[in-house]
Every structure is written in structure tokens, then in C-alpha cells.
Scaffold this active site. Structure first.
Site, PDB file in Angstrom:
ATOM      1  N   HIS A 165       0.851  -1.206   0.000  1.00 33.28           N
ATOM      2  CA  HIS A 165       0.000   0.000   0.000  1.00 33.28           C
ATOM      3  C   HIS A 165       0.880   1.248   0.000  1.00 33.28           C
ATOM      4  O   HIS A 165       1.267   1.766   1.050  1.00 33.28           O
ATOM      5  CB  HIS A 165      -0.938   0.003   1.212  1.00 33.28           C
ATOM      6  CG  HIS A 165      -2.016   1.044   1.124  1.00 33.28           C
ATOM      7  ND1 HIS A 165      -3.348   0.758   1.315  1.00 33.28           N
ATOM      8  CD2 HIS A 165      -1.967   2.369   0.839  1.00 33.28           C
ATOM      9  CE1 HIS A 165      -4.071   1.857   1.160  1.00 33.28           C
ATOM     10  NE2 HIS A 165      -3.245   2.858   0.880  1.00 33.28           N
ATOM     11  N   HIS A 219       1.778   5.187  -2.086  1.00 33.69           N
ATOM     12  CA  HIS A 219       1.355   6.267  -2.999  1.00 33.69           C
ATOM     13  C   HIS A 219       2.627   7.018  -3.396  1.00 33.69           C
ATOM     14  O   HIS A 219       2.929   8.088  -2.862  1.00 33.69           O
ATOM     15  CB  HIS A 219       0.367   7.211  -2.312  1.00 33.69           C
ATOM     16  CG  HIS A 219      -0.878   6.527  -1.833  1.00 33.69           C
ATOM     17  ND1 HIS A 219      -1.915   6.219  -2.682  1.00 33.69           N
ATOM     18  CD2 HIS A 219      -1.243   6.080  -0.607  1.00 33.69           C
ATOM     19  CE1 HIS A 219      -2.882   5.611  -1.990  1.00 33.69           C
ATOM     20  NE2 HIS A 219      -2.497   5.504  -0.736  1.00 33.69           N
ATOM     21  N   LYS A 267      -8.136  -0.242  -7.376  1.00 32.44           N
ATOM     22  CA  LYS A 267      -8.278   0.287  -6.017  1.00 32.44           C
ATOM     23  C   LYS A 267      -9.622   0.995  -5.926  1.00 32.44           C
ATOM     24  O   LYS A 267      -9.968   1.773  -6.811  1.00 32.44           O
ATOM     25  CB  LYS A 267      -7.137   1.272  -5.724  1.00 32.44           C
ATOM     26  CG  LYS A 267      -7.346   2.169  -4.487  1.00 32.44           C
ATOM     27  CD  LYS A 267      -7.111   1.435  -3.188  1.00 32.44           C
ATOM     28  CE  LYS A 267      -7.378   2.309  -1.958  1.00 32.44           C
ATOM     29  NZ  LYS A 267      -6.470   3.440  -1.798  1.00 32.44           N
ATOM     30  N   HIS A 317     -10.117   0.342   0.055  1.00 31.55           N
ATOM     31  CA  HIS A 317      -9.959   1.189   1.231  1.00 31.55           C
ATOM     32  C   HIS A 317     -11.238   1.042   2.055  1.00 31.55           C
ATOM     33  O   HIS A 317     -12.324   1.343   1.548  1.00 31.55           O
ATOM     34  CB  HIS A 317      -9.752   2.631   0.751  1.00 31.55           C
ATOM     35  CG  HIS A 317     -10.107   3.698   1.742  1.00 31.55           C
ATOM     36  ND1 HIS A 317      -9.163   4.458   2.387  1.00 31.55           N
ATOM     37  CD2 HIS A 317     -11.313   4.122   2.195  1.00 31.55           C
ATOM     38  CE1 HIS A 317      -9.770   5.303   3.197  1.00 31.55           C
ATOM     39  NE2 HIS A 317     -11.077   5.131   3.100  1.00 31.55           N
ATOM     40  N   HIS A 361      -6.544  -0.665   5.453  1.00 28.77           N
ATOM     41  CA  HIS A 361      -6.779   0.042   6.728  1.00 28.77           C
ATOM     42  C   HIS A 361      -7.489  -0.869   7.746  1.00 28.77           C
ATOM     43  O   HIS A 361      -6.979  -1.055   8.836  1.00 28.77           O
ATOM     44  CB  HIS A 361      -7.549   1.365   6.546  1.00 28.77           C
ATOM     45  CG  HIS A 361      -6.983   2.236   5.478  1.00 28.77           C
ATOM     46  ND1 HIS A 361      -5.707   2.726   5.552  1.00 28.77           N
ATOM     47  CD2 HIS A 361      -7.488   2.668   4.286  1.00 28.77           C
ATOM     48  CE1 HIS A 361      -5.448   3.430   4.467  1.00 28.77           C
ATOM     49  NE2 HIS A 361      -6.510   3.405   3.675  1.00 28.77           N
ATOM     50  N   ASP A 380       0.756   2.763   3.529  1.00 26.64           N
ATOM     51  CA  ASP A 380       0.199   4.060   3.097  1.00 26.64           C
ATOM     52  C   ASP A 380       1.283   5.127   2.998  1.00 26.64           C
ATOM     53  O   ASP A 380       1.075   6.283   3.373  1.00 26.64           O
ATOM     54  CB  ASP A 380      -0.934   4.519   4.032  1.00 26.64           C
ATOM     55  CG  ASP A 380      -2.071   5.202   3.261  1.00 26.64           C
ATOM     56  OD1 ASP A 380      -1.951   5.369   2.030  1.00 26.64           O
ATOM     57  OD2 ASP A 380      -3.081   5.565   3.902  1.00 26.64           O
TER      58      ASP A 380
HETATM   59 ZN   LIG Z   1      -3.798   4.848   0.807  1.00 30.09          ZN
END
Ligand SMILES: [Zn+2]
Length: 431
Positions: A88, A90, A209, A250, A270, A342
Site C-alpha cells: 500500500h 502512494h 483500487k 480502502h 486500513h 500508506d
Molecule cells: Zn492509501
């Protein structure tokens, strides 16, 4: 003086931007090697790979495995492991892109940020990432640039823009109506969502996603609130699977987690407010849970300084501790877990800081290491390619000094990084 400065600069650029060695048949000799399946630490091992950077043999250094003339990287004092995997990330975002500041950052600029973060991530020992959510298709461009050898970075699976409902966590809700702006992944209703799955795949997505529930860093929603319906998510999962792609959802909220699992989504990102029924469903369906339990610390200590919205900080205060408690409970209940952090919410390159949190909240070091290697590889569909140092796998090798099974924080200072048989970092050779 100026010439000297330029020479130093050019040298620094060479070191940073290109691998220290090009891929060629070779071998790495490791004083210790952690078998990530067995959890056993083996002594004096050699890993041999061919010109395409694929492992051809692994065994005791005393056996004549390496072909004559192959270059051997000697790491007698190091402990080797497979390159780590973060499911996960970005890469095209930074913490400073939070809140209203993010509106001023163009899509091409995000791609440049991604090139920087791809390098930082690789240097930190993460040789594979699953990038779940990027501005338009910046992650597709980044993946393709890395695969073409133009910039250094990890192996990437990418999602392109994340799918979400109008006004949801994956929409952009900072601008008033007169700007008529929505994020490129917004799709409402089962058929519109199916069309959006097809569109993201058309433009290069390896994985889909979606945003099933509200989130922390979005404006005007709550993490616990459902967004996509069961009907929409069932359509998305069906369409993506038909086209050979997995889906990551998510989902902080209790209901959304259960809806996503029932819809056939492959991983819950999460997982913050998961309850016992959600845990039972995840076990029954074999759904992976991805708990990003490090970044809470960063959001609470640095979030306001980097421009995160006050409401985001408040939301994190409510959800952060619960997420960690539920991580422990879900792990003790026997759910499948993969390592996802994340990154981008916190600075890239700090990905390994989550290991210590996972130990603090109930895992043994080998559990956390498996989550970031064999389990992560299984989730992303690359179990035969990454996540273990075995014949037929990519020669993605990292090394640390000391024993990460005794002190998992060793993984926060990786000293050797090889990807596909090419060395990108070697601090052992400096001595
Ligand atoms: Zn994320």
C-alpha cells in the site's frame, strides 16, 4: 573550484541515479541468510543468478554453485533477506501534498515526485510495491519508466486513479461547485463502476483500487461511513476478476469491510473498525487484511505542520488507536495479513518503521517479515516471482547487519539492495 564541484556533483548523480552494477550473471555470498518460510537463519549461503537477474541456485557457500567467472558480491558479515514488499504505497504523493496545498500540484509534477520516491523506496530495501491510488495515471508512467531502466525504483503494480463515489474519500472535495471538478476515478452505480474498471485497465492498471468507506484525509466524510454499496462492489470485483485484476478496497468502516469481503474484494486496506463478524468473514473468504499501523504517529505529530486538514487530525485521533487494537485482535484470530503502510501519508523511505509497530501490537518478528515477503507476494499474485530467495525468483536481495529476528529495527537501516541482479546500494563494500 567550480570544476571540482561539478565533478563531485556528476559522481553523486551517477551513484544515486543508476545501479552500482549492471545485471550480469553473478552471485551474492551472505554470512547469514534468513529463510522467510522457515524462519531459520542459515549460515554461509550463496545466491546465484543469471544475466536476466533470475535466481538459478541457492545453497551453502562451500558447494560449487556459482559458474566460473561470475562476479560474486561478498557480504560475510551481513544477514540477507528477500527484498521487502509494501502493498500500500502512494509513490506519486508526499505528505506536503495534503489538504489545500495539494490542489496546486499538477499531474506531471506528481510524476516527478514519484521518480524521487521510487528511488527512496528502493534504497530503503523495498524492491516491490503495490501502488494503490495515484493522480490520474502518474503511477503507470512511473512503473513504465522504471521497467524501461530510465529511473531507479521498485517493481511496481499500479492502480491508476482509485474508484469511488461522488463526494467520497476518493473524490476531490476541496473545491466549491463552480469549479465542476471531480477526481478521474469517480463512478456511481454498478455499470458506471464496471465501465471505470475497464477504463483504468485500458490505461494500464495492474490492480483496481476502490474506496468502500469514508477516510481520514478526505474532506467532509467519516471513516466509519459506508460509501460504495455491496451491489457496486460486487460489480467491480466481478468485472476486475474477469479481466484478470485483483481489487484492493480502502475500508475503515465496520459495515464497508464486511460488504467488501462479501463482494469478493481481495484485500481490505486500513481495516480500522473491523469487528468479530468481519474477522470471521475475512477468514472464511481468505481475504487479506492490510493494517497501516505506523502512519498514525506521523499524522498526529506532523500532520498539522504539513497542511493536513484539522478535521483529518481529529478523525485520526478517533480511529488510530482502535485500528491498532483491532490489528492485534485480527492477527490473534488468525486472519491473513500483508504489509502495507500508506507511504505518502508519511515520508517515503520510512516504510520499514511499521515493523516495530507490528511487533508492539502482537506479531513476532518472523510474522511481520513474512507479511512483507511471502504473504505480500501471495496477495499481489507474484508468489512465484518475489518475496523469497528461491530458484526462479527475481534476484531481489537486501542485507542488514545483525539479526532482524532479534531486533526488527535493523530493517530500518538496510545496507545492501539488489534488484533483478543489479546492486543499488552497498554500504558493506565501503569498509
Ligand atoms: Zn492509501
Amino acid at each position: 573550484m567550480r570544476r571540482l564541484l561539478l565533478a563531485v556533483l556528476a559522481f553523486a548523480i551517477v551513484i544515486v541515479l543508476s545501479p552500482l552494477t549492471q545485471a550480469a550473471p553473478g552471485a551474492v555470498h551472505c554470512g547469514k541468510l534468513l529463510g522467510v518460510r522457515s524462519g531459520k537463519l542459515l549460515t554461509d549461503q550463496v545466491i546465484v543468478f543469471d544475466a536476466s537477474g533470475v535466481i538459478t541456485a541457492v545453497g551453502p557457500a562451500s558447494s560449487p554453485l556459482a559458474p566460473g567467472g561470475a562476479t560474486i558480491v561478498d557480504l560475510p558479515s551481513a544477514t540477507c533477506l528477500p527484498g521487502l514488499i509494501d502493498v500500500h504505497t502512494h509513490l506519486t504523493g508526499d505528505p506536503s501534498h495534503s489538504g489545500y496545498q495539494g490542489l496546486g500540484i499538477s499531474v506531471p509534477r506528481q510524476a516527478i515526485t514519484g521518480a524521487k520516491n521510487a528511488r527512496l523506496t528502493l534504497q530503503a530495501g523495498f524492491t516491490t510495491v503495490r501502488n494503490v491510488g495515484a493522480g490520474d495515471y502518474t503511477d503507470v508512467a512511473l512503473r513504465d519508466g522504471i521497467n524501461a531502466g530510465e529511473i531507479p525504483g521498485p517493481h511496481m503494480l499500479v492502480s491508476g486513479p482509485p474508484l469511488g463515489i461522488t463526494g467520497g474519500h476518493c473524490d476531490e472535495n476541496l473545491l466549491p461547485f463552480e469549479f465542476h471538478y471531480k477526481s478521474s476515478g469517480v463512478a456511481d452505480g454498478p455499470w458506471e463502476a464496471r465501465a471505470k474498471v475497464r477504463e483504468t485497465i485500458k490505461y494500464g492498471a495492474d490492480v483496481i483500487k476502490i474506496c468502500a468507506s469514508g477516510g481520514v484525509l478526505s474532506k467532509g466524510d467519516q471513516p466509519g461511513t459506508p460509501q460504495y454499496t455491496l451491489e457496486e462492489m460486487t460489480a467491480i470485483a466481478e468485472e476486475a476478476h474477469k479481466l484478470g485484476r485483483r481489487v484492493a478496497a480502502h475500508a475503515h468502516g465496520t459495515q464497508s469491510i464486511k460488504d467488501a469481503i462479501r463482494a469478493g474484494i481481495d484485500s481490505i486496506e486500513h481495516s480500522s473498525l473491523i469487528d468479530d463478524e468481519g474477522i470471521a468473514l475475512a477468514k472464511q473468504h481468505g481475504t487479506y487484511l492490510v493494517f497501516d499501523i505506523y502512519n498514525d504517529d506521523y499524522i498526529l505529530s506532523e500532520g498539522a505542520k504539513v497542511g493536513m486538514l484539522p478535521e483529518s487530525i481529529e478523525k485520526e485521533k478517533k480511529v488510530g488507536r482502535l485500528q491498532r487494537e483491532n490489528f492485534r485482535h485480527a492477527w490473534q484470530s488468525g486472519t491473513k495479513m500483508a504489509y502495507g503502510t500508506d507511504s505518502g501519508v508519511y515520508p517515503h523511505g520510512d516504510n520499514a518503521k511499521q515493523f516495530a509497530k507490528m511487533i508492539e501490537w502482537g506479531m513476532k518478528p518472523i510474522d511481520a517479515i513474512q507479511a512483507a515477503t511471502i504473504r505480500a507476494a501471495d496477495l499481489i499474485g507474484w508468489a512465484d516471482k518475489v518475496g523469497a530467495l528461491e530458484t526462479g525468483h527475481e534476484a531481489d536481495i537486501i542485507a542488514v547487519s545483525g539479526d532482524p529476528m532479534q531486533d526488527v529495527r535493523r530493517l530500518e537501516s538496510v545496507k545492501f539492495v539488489m534488484k533483478d541482479g543489479a546492486v543499488y546500494r552497498n554500504e558493506f563494500s565501503a569498509k
